[in-house]
Motif scaffolding. Structure first.
Motif, short mmCIF file in Angstrom:
data_model
loop_
_atom_site.label_atom_id
_atom_site.label_comp_id
_atom_site.label_asym_id
_atom_site.label_seq_id
_atom_site.Cartn_x
_atom_site.Cartn_y
_atom_site.Cartn_z
N UNK A 6 0.82 -1.20 0.00
CA UNK A 6 0.00 0.00 0.00
C UNK A 6 0.87 1.26 0.00
N UNK A 7 1.96 1.24 0.77
CA UNK A 7 2.83 2.41 0.82
C UNK A 7 3.46 2.68 -0.54
N UNK A 8 3.87 1.62 -1.22
CA UNK A 8 4.47 1.79 -2.54
C UNK A 8 3.45 2.31 -3.55
N UNK A 9 2.21 1.83 -3.44
CA UNK A 9 1.16 2.31 -4.34
C UNK A 9 0.88 3.80 -4.10
N UNK A 10 0.86 4.20 -2.82
CA UNK A 10 0.67 5.62 -2.52
C UNK A 10 1.83 6.45 -3.07
N UNK A 11 3.05 5.93 -2.91
CA UNK A 11 4.22 6.66 -3.42
C UNK A 11 4.17 6.81 -4.93
N UNK A 65 6.09 5.36 8.61
CA UNK A 65 5.15 6.30 8.01
C UNK A 65 3.88 5.58 7.58
N UNK A 66 2.82 6.35 7.50
CA UNK A 66 1.56 5.82 6.99
C UNK A 66 1.35 6.15 5.54
N UNK A 67 2.41 6.55 4.85
CA UNK A 67 2.32 6.88 3.44
C UNK A 67 2.04 8.36 3.21
N UNK A 68 1.90 8.72 1.95
CA UNK A 68 1.64 10.12 1.58
C UNK A 68 0.47 10.17 0.61
N UNK A 69 -0.14 11.34 0.52
CA UNK A 69 -1.21 11.56 -0.44
C UNK A 69 -1.16 13.02 -0.87
N UNK A 70 -1.67 13.34 -2.08
CA UNK A 70 -1.64 14.73 -2.54
C UNK A 70 -2.47 15.63 -1.64
N UNK A 231 9.51 5.03 -10.69
CA UNK A 231 10.00 3.71 -11.11
C UNK A 231 10.34 2.85 -9.91
N UNK A 232 10.94 3.44 -8.88
CA UNK A 232 11.30 2.69 -7.68
C UNK A 232 10.06 2.15 -6.99
N UNK A 233 9.02 2.97 -6.87
CA UNK A 233 7.79 2.52 -6.23
C UNK A 233 7.11 1.41 -7.02
N UNK A 234 7.13 1.53 -8.35
CA UNK A 234 6.53 0.48 -9.18
C UNK A 234 7.29 -0.82 -9.04
N UNK A 235 8.62 -0.73 -8.99
CA UNK A 235 9.43 -1.94 -8.78
C UNK A 235 9.14 -2.57 -7.43
#
Length: 254
Positions: A6-11, A65-70, A231-235
């Motif tokens: 989930x964190x990578x998807x948010x990133x 962290x709980x991730x980021x969002x716009x 690209x890093x988050x997708x990987x």
């Protein structure tokens, strides 16, 4: 499900938004009076800390962290480079403030000082043909026989012949109570959501134009940075998905 997925998807979503904003900045690198945008994000606390949980997570997950969002897109209203053009109707604003213009139905604000005179003798913007509004209201009319044009630092326009010149109007220089009240309309026009005030420190520079606030080299660096982060988050999404698949295959089936 893996928490990191989930964190990578948010990133990835955050970097995609950032790339869109940077691409728009680059597309307007040659747009006079354009103000660059910046994508702003907010960090979240872990879900268990935010909403409460029955038990504490293992290890130091509460510190993760709980991730980021716009959080939105902000506009940098810093004055762009002011360059000489020698154009008769070119003006640039040094300092805060905007020109007030109208399309006949709505009013807008702009810092694009490429002006011209239309067939009716009205002073209008060169790109959109919007009428320039005078400081005391109404339009600004330019005499057809005017051969000498001079625009003072306060926006007063003088026109006439080499032997005699007289004021024909004054540009309406205004500023909103807060720049956050401005909403972009197209490339270099703005709508104001609140009242407008006379600007106190803007000076008109005749025969100059304000260039775009975008610095192409800086924006390209930011684009490369955001592309690599995306690209890093997708990987990471792919790696974690594969790890989850291997885990499920390793579970004994009954």
């Amino acid at each position: 499900m893996l928490y990191g997925l989930y964190l990578s998807a948010q990133g990835a979503a955050a970097q995609s938004t950032r790339l869109d904003v940077i691409a728009n900045n680059l597309a307007n690198a040659s747009t006079h009076g354009f103000k660059r945008d910046l994508a702003v994000f907010m960090a979240h606390r872990p879900h268990d800390l935010e909403y409460g949980a029955a038990g504490d997570p293992p290890g130091n997950l509460n510190d993760s962290t709980g991730g980021v969002s716009p959080a939105g897109v902000l506009t940098d209203f810093s004055t762009g480079p002011i360059v000489p053009t020698g154009g008769t109707w070119d003006v640039a604003l040094a300092g805060e403030g905007f020109l007030r213009v109208s399309d006949g139905q709505q009013e807008f604000l702009t810092r694009d000082g490429r002006l011209t005179v239309n067939a009716q003798g009205e002073l209008v913007t060169g790109e959109h043909g919007h009428r320039l509004l005078a400081a005391r209201g109404g339009r600004i009319l330019v005499p057809s026989d005017a051969t000498e044009i001079e625009i003072a630092s306060d926006g007063t326009i003088y026109a006439g012949t080499p032997a005699e010149r007289s004021p024909i109007g004054q540009l309406d220089l205004v500023t909103p109570q807060s720049l956050t009240q401005l909403e972009k309309h197209g490339r270099n026009l703005y709508r104001a959501a609140g009242p407008l005030l006379p600007t106190g420190n803007a000076q008109v520079r005749h025969r100059f134009l304000e260039a775009s606030g975008t610095q192409p080299v800086t924006e390209m660096m930011h684009m490369i940075e955001a592309s690599r982060a995306l690209e890093t988050n997708i990987n990471m999404i792919r790696f974690q998905d594969e790890a989850l698949g291997r885990l499920l295959q390793a579970i004994p089936r009954r």
